[in-house]
Design an enzyme around this catalytic site. Structure first.
Site: not given
Ligand code: NAD
Ligand code: 0WE
Length: 260
Positions: A160, A167
């Site tokens: 991560y 974060k």
């Molecule tokens: P997602 O890929 O669906 O959403 C990420 C979004 O960020 C996308 O819509 C992308 O277009 C947008 N984005 C990235 N760069 C951008 C830019 N320059 N301008 C405008 N938009 C931009 O994935 P998600 O998992 O729904 O992630 C949403 C949030 O939830 C993130 O902050 C992520 O860290 C957080 N989150 C995700 C998880 C997980 O396990 N998926 C867990 C906890 C928190």
């Molecule tokens: O916040 C996230 C992921 C956000 C994210 C994901 C990507 C993948 C593609 C940010 N940047 C990128 N860049 C890319 O090129 N999460 C909470 C999901 C997530 O990501 C991990 C996790 C978990 C959970 C990465 C490593 C270990 C656990």
């Protein structure tokens, strides 16, 4: 029943139906809110318009482009929102945006480059400050700002890496923004979601291992669903949460409370 009729909710970070932001938007729309979706690039415009339809917002909601790393696009999106409704007003802002260059999530943390650190913090943290500043003048009846965070901001998860550092900064930003905007009756909170398979989880090597660890260790012995995050987001953005600001609420099946 939460009633958001007449409220305008602006959602950043809704890329597709799997996005956490989709469930949040769904719940806000079900409660009666009018949605504005903001998509990252022109390439996503058609998708955003289809998502508006799926969310029952045809002829009601709007979709505008905004790359949050560009100040001029942030200025433009709030000008477009102000012009889109008879009374220019925002009630709810959802920030569901994060990005770090893929190498930074693969390589040894020690090797994090200055540029990858900058990009991760610019898109995942600074954008919340910039969007809050853009929305605040339109939040004339008070408002609610919500972002998405992950436990990797508190504890170390393999790979991560710089996103964890971002974060931690995001969660601190929630507290400083809450203090800055409290006098305007604008609340700022975060949901710390458990791991969910979305686009942002794609290509992450040991994601199954992370999901399995939750099933094993979390008090509820399962992973969280998008819709559970949506429900909590709806609560935090509603009048039911009028006394909550600067808070990080875990929606993780209890994983974070466990020691082993
Ligand atoms: P997602 O890929 O669906 O959403 C990420 C979004 O960020 C996308 O819509 C992308 O277009 C947008 N984005 C990235 N760069 C951008 C830019 N320059 N301008 C405008 N938009 C931009 O994935 P998600 O998992 O729904 O992630 C949403 C949030 O939830 C993130 O902050 C992520 O860290 C957080 N989150 C995700 C998880 C997980 O396990 N998926 C867990 C906890 C928190
Ligand atoms: O916040 C996230 C992921 C956000 C994210 C994901 C990507 C993948 C593609 C940010 N940047 C990128 N860049 C890319 O090129 N999460 C909470 C999901 C997530 O990501 C991990 C996790 C978990 C959970 C990465 C490593 C270990 C656990």
């Amino acid at each position: 029943m939460i009633d958001l009729k007449g409220k305008v909710a602006v959602v950043f970070g809704l890329a597709n139906k799997r996005s956490i932001a989709y469930s949040v938007a769904q719940k806000l729309a079900e409660a009666g809110a009018t949605l504005v979706l903001s998509y990252q690039s022109e390439r996503l415009q058609r998708e955003a318009e289809e998502l508006l339809e799926d969310l029952g917002q045809t002829g009601v909601g709007r979709a505008f482009q905004c790359d949050v790393s560009r100040d001029e696009e942030i200025d433009a999106v709030f000008a477009q929102i102000a012009a889109a409704f008879p009374i220019p007003k925002i009630d709810i802002l959802i920030h569901s945006v994060a990005f770090a260059p893929a190498d930074a999530l693969r390589n040894d943390f020690l090797l994090t480059s200055r540029e990858d650190f900058r990009i991760a913090h610019d898109i995942s943290v600074y954008s919340l400050i910039a969007l809050a500043r853009g929305a605040a003048p339109l939040m004339t009846d008070g408002g609610s700002i919500l972002t998405l965070t992950y436990y990797g901001g508190e504890k170390v998860f393999p790979n991560y890496n710089v996103m964890g550092v971002a974060k931690a900064a995001l969660e601190s930003t929630v507290r400083y923004l809450a203090a800055s905007l409290g006098a305007k009756n604008i609340r700022v909170n975060a949901v710390s979601a458990g791991p969910i398979r979305t686009l942002a989880a794609r290509g992450i090597g040991d994601f199954n291992q992370i999901l399995d660890a939750v099933t094993l260790r979390a008090p509820l012995h399962r992973n969280v669903e998008q819709i559970e995050v949506g429900n909590t987001a709806l609560f935090l953005c509603s009048p039911l949460a009028s006394g909550i600001t600067g808070e990080i609420t875990f929606v993780d099946c209890g994983f974070n409370i466990t020691g082993v």
